[in-house]
Design an enzyme around this catalytic site. Structure first.
Site, PDB file in Angstrom:
ATOM      1  N   SER A  14      -1.132  -7.683   5.757  1.00 41.32           N
ATOM      2  CA  SER A  14      -2.213  -8.216   4.932  1.00 41.32           C
ATOM      3  C   SER A  14      -1.720  -9.510   4.284  1.00 41.32           C
ATOM      4  O   SER A  14      -1.369 -10.442   4.999  1.00 41.32           O
ATOM      5  CB  SER A  14      -2.654  -7.173   3.907  1.00 41.32           C
ATOM      6  OG  SER A  14      -3.819  -7.602   3.234  1.00 41.32           O
ATOM      7  N   HIS A  41      -5.649  -7.905   7.714  1.00 43.08           N
ATOM      8  CA  HIS A  41      -6.845  -7.819   6.882  1.00 43.08           C
ATOM      9  C   HIS A  41      -7.523  -9.188   6.841  1.00 43.08           C
ATOM     10  O   HIS A  41      -6.898 -10.180   6.476  1.00 43.08           O
ATOM     11  CB  HIS A  41      -6.491  -7.369   5.463  1.00 43.08           C
ATOM     12  CG  HIS A  41      -6.046  -5.949   5.408  1.00 43.08           C
ATOM     13  ND1 HIS A  41      -5.330  -5.448   4.348  1.00 43.08           N
ATOM     14  CD2 HIS A  41      -6.224  -4.912   6.257  1.00 43.08           C
ATOM     15  CE1 HIS A  41      -5.090  -4.153   4.563  1.00 43.08           C
ATOM     16  NE2 HIS A  41      -5.611  -3.817   5.717  1.00 43.08           N
ATOM     17  N   ASP A 134      -2.954   0.410   2.700  1.00 44.94           N
ATOM     18  CA  ASP A 134      -3.364   0.587   4.084  1.00 44.94           C
ATOM     19  C   ASP A 134      -2.130   0.525   4.983  1.00 44.94           C
ATOM     20  O   ASP A 134      -1.261  -0.324   4.812  1.00 44.94           O
ATOM     21  CB  ASP A 134      -4.372  -0.507   4.477  1.00 44.94           C
ATOM     22  CG  ASP A 134      -5.026  -0.251   5.817  1.00 44.94           C
ATOM     23  OD1 ASP A 134      -5.010   0.909   6.287  1.00 44.94           O
ATOM     24  OD2 ASP A 134      -5.565  -1.213   6.389  1.00 44.94           O
TER      25      ASP A 134
END
EC number: 3.1.1.61
Length: 191
Positions: A14, A41, A134
């Site tokens: 991310s 992401h 995540d």
């Protein structure tokens, strides 16, 4: 370090992802024997430039995942914006608009869990820099399937939260610097 039966690599990142991936993906040779599946992401509603950026830097073929595309060795496949990317048992990509996970679609957990089901002990899961949790649950799924789990050393990450969460849930994961992650993935491609 990486099991000889490795059949695929799944990477999630991310915040700080581009800088980290630029130190890993361009190192892999054109004849790399494994498919590399990547979730970064991305904000919904905007076109991703990841394929353009990495195609110019990588020896591997670089593509954005499309529903029902075959997953091919020597190809980096990025999840498209606003879609979860999954691996189907037959070795194809599946895209989903299911609910976001940790406010993210695409989700690292979704990719890792489906890839662990498809590849079992042949999967190498890698969690890189990021600012949420995540990937942690998905990395556990990779470990439970017998796959190899690698986490970027949080001390070297642009954002520590994601690697720290992954390590908290998946304590057996190898903790490596970006340079060592690149070397480990390169090693699996050697005869």
């Amino acid at each position: 370090m990486i099991a000889a039966e490795a059949r695929a690599v799944a990477i999630g990142a991310s915040a700080g992802a581009i800088q980290a991936l630029l130190q890993i993906l361009p190192v892999l040779p054109a004849d790399y024997p494994l498919p590399v599946l990547v979730v970064v992401h991305l904000p919904p509603g905007r076109r991703s430039e990841l394929v353009t950026l990495f195609a110019a830097k990588c020896k591997l073929r670089v593509a954005e995942g499309e529903d029902k595309d075959p997953i091919a060795p020597g190809t980096v496949t990025f999840a498209p914006p606003d879609y979860h990317m999954l691996v189907e048992a037959g070795g194809t990509v599946s895209l989903s608009r299911d609910e976001a996970v940790f406010f993210s679609r695409p989700s690292i957990d979704v990719l890792f869990e489906s890839a662990a089901d498809a590849y079992g002990p042949g999967l190498v899961g890698v969690v890189l820099t990021g600012a949420n949790e995540d990937g942690a649950r998905g990395l556990v799924a990779v470990a439970e399937a017998g796959g190899v789990t690698i986490v970027q050393d949080p001390a070297t990450a642009y954002a520590r939260a994601m690697p720290e969460a992954a390590l908290a849930k998946c304590r057996q994961a190898q903790v490596l610097s970006i340079k060592d992650i690149a070397a480990a993935l390169l090693e699996v491609g050697q005869p």
